[in-house]
Design an enzyme around this catalytic site. Sequence first.
Site, PDB file in Angstrom:
ATOM      1  N   TRP A 127       0.867  -1.175   0.000  1.00  0.00           N
ATOM      2  CA  TRP A 127       0.000   0.000   0.000  1.00  0.00           C
ATOM      3  C   TRP A 127       0.912   1.237   0.000  1.00  0.00           C
ATOM      4  CZ3 TRP A 127      -2.006   2.811   4.759  1.00  0.00           C
ATOM      5  CH2 TRP A 127      -3.045   3.691   4.429  1.00  0.00           C
ATOM      6  N   ASP A 208      -0.603  -5.234   9.442  1.00  0.00           N
ATOM      7  CA  ASP A 208      -1.595  -4.251   9.019  1.00  0.00           C
ATOM      8  C   ASP A 208      -2.884  -5.018   8.708  1.00  0.00           C
ATOM      9  OD1 ASP A 208      -3.147  -2.320   7.904  1.00  0.00           O
ATOM     10  OD2 ASP A 208      -1.659  -1.623   6.441  1.00  0.00           O
ATOM     11  N   ALA A 210      -6.327  -4.343   7.783  1.00  0.00           N
ATOM     12  CA  ALA A 210      -7.280  -3.317   7.329  1.00  0.00           C
ATOM     13  C   ALA A 210      -8.526  -3.904   6.683  1.00  0.00           C
ATOM     14  CB  ALA A 210      -6.590  -2.374   6.345  1.00  0.00           C
ATOM     15  N   LYS A 243     -13.198  -0.490   6.494  1.00  0.00           N
ATOM     16  CA  LYS A 243     -13.798  -1.306   5.429  1.00  0.00           C
ATOM     17  C   LYS A 243     -14.846  -2.257   5.975  1.00  0.00           C
ATOM     18  CE  LYS A 243     -10.426   0.713   3.670  1.00  0.00           C
ATOM     19  NZ  LYS A 243      -9.366   0.813   2.753  1.00  0.00           N
TER      20      LYS A 243
HETATM   21  C1  LIG Z   1      -3.324  -1.868   3.463  1.00  0.00           C
HETATM   22  C2  LIG Z   1      -4.043  -0.739   4.122  1.00  0.00           C
HETATM   23  N1  LIG Z   1      -3.701  -0.385   5.355  1.00  0.00           N
HETATM   24  C3  LIG Z   1      -4.312   0.604   5.999  1.00  0.00           C
HETATM   25  C4  LIG Z   1      -5.333   1.312   5.403  1.00  0.00           C
HETATM   26  C5  LIG Z   1      -5.909   2.430   6.208  1.00  0.00           C
HETATM   27  O1  LIG Z   1      -7.241   2.620   6.181  1.00  0.00           O
HETATM   28  P1  LIG Z   1      -7.955   3.741   7.046  1.00  0.00           P
HETATM   29  O2  LIG Z   1      -6.943   4.705   7.535  1.00  0.00           O
HETATM   30  O3  LIG Z   1      -8.904   4.383   6.096  1.00  0.00           O
HETATM   31  O4  LIG Z   1      -8.615   3.019   8.161  1.00  0.00           O
HETATM   32  C6  LIG Z   1      -5.724   0.995   4.101  1.00  0.00           C
HETATM   33  C7  LIG Z   1      -6.751   1.769   3.415  1.00  0.00           C
HETATM   34  O5  LIG Z   1      -6.875   1.838   2.237  1.00  0.00           O
HETATM   35  C8  LIG Z   1      -5.067  -0.070   3.450  1.00  0.00           C
HETATM   36  O6  LIG Z   1      -5.399  -0.434   2.225  1.00  0.00           O
END
Ligand SMILES: Cc1ncc(COP(=O)(O)O)c(C=O)c1O
Length: 394
Positions: A127, A208, A210, A243
Amino acid sequence: MFETLSKAPGDKILALMGEYAADPRTDKIDLGVGVYKDETGTTPIMSAVRKAEERILEAGTTKTYLGIAGNKGFGAAVLDLALGDAVERSRVRIAQAPGGTGSLWVLMQLINRARPGATVWVSDPTWPNHNPIAENAGLTVKKYPYFDTQTRGVKFDAMLATLDGLGPQDIVLLHGCCHNPTGANLSNEQWDAVAASLARTGALPFIDLAYLGFGDGLAEDAYGTRKVLAAVPEALVAFSGSKNFGLYRERIGAAILVARDAAHADIANSQLLNIIRGAYSQPPDHGAEIIRTILEDAQLRAEWETELNEMRARMIRLREKLADAIRQKSNSEDFDFIARHRGMFSLLGLDNATVEHVKAARGVYMIGDSRINVAGIPEDRVGDLADALLAGTK
Ligand SMILES: Cc1ncc(COP(=O)(O)O)c(C=O)c1O
């Protein structure tokens, strides 16, 4: 003062959203932005969330400060959801944070306090926000092999060989499930091997998480996280509720740390809270209170799980339909990997010129690295999409 600044690069995904919105073609297809969409193309408020919000509105008596670590009920419920009984709770601390991003941010800062300038190993690719978050905290980023552009699966032998060569000073950032951007994930056996490698080398896992529940199921998607955490003395987890609860704009996540014992957990936690206090003082509550309300109530929880299951089933169905359509039209299995991938994304492995061509000629929008959001696949136009992708790759 501002004359000293030059313009920072814009966000590519937001730029693509703007381009899509300005495209007058009525048959355009948006596979770009990374949010779940239903069959009408909207990102819905889950009904369990709506009901929880109604209860919160009725029962709420105060908006006073919550405390640096945030909503305690939320924290306990998230630990149960993500960790299960993988780790003895006396070694675990959790702090609510603004989104998965905020959680990654505070945990990267914590790493830098413990080991200034340490190396964080990220998957190749990962990411795109992982790099700046780590670098802004003062850390060094290096890549371990991950995506095999031939098979569109995980280059597992190469990945494991790199992990096996790391030492106790290294941090390994792993996607707990539903890898972004590739959609290629570790099997349970591969997670077992990663957990054993980390236990052997002493490198610190940083997971991570998510997309819990977006891959194969809540428990299935937690397998890797739980396996790794059960195998090592210390670990970090960044949880996001954006999500799986559809709470993107509420900015709700959690920073979790696992220490070798309760005394070390307390010390590390005091540093984590100190980082938060010096950054935004306290987290926002609304998203946390929604998640707490849902997870603590059997009926709301069941409703949420049903909705989450439907979202996941829809994404898997769209994957299968697109892979089938391409297979039938091309008489080849080259795109079958789309059905094997899990989560919201698949990396198609197209070059940037092809991505641009498919956008210009067919109105199909995807990220420049050829990442598609499978939730954006229009179910009634899978054939058109298959034609566009095949025409682009010829
Ligand atoms: C791999 C990954 N980590 C973390 C996040 C963080 O998401 P948020 O800050 O919107 O909770 C995302 C969001 O796209 C993601 O794809």
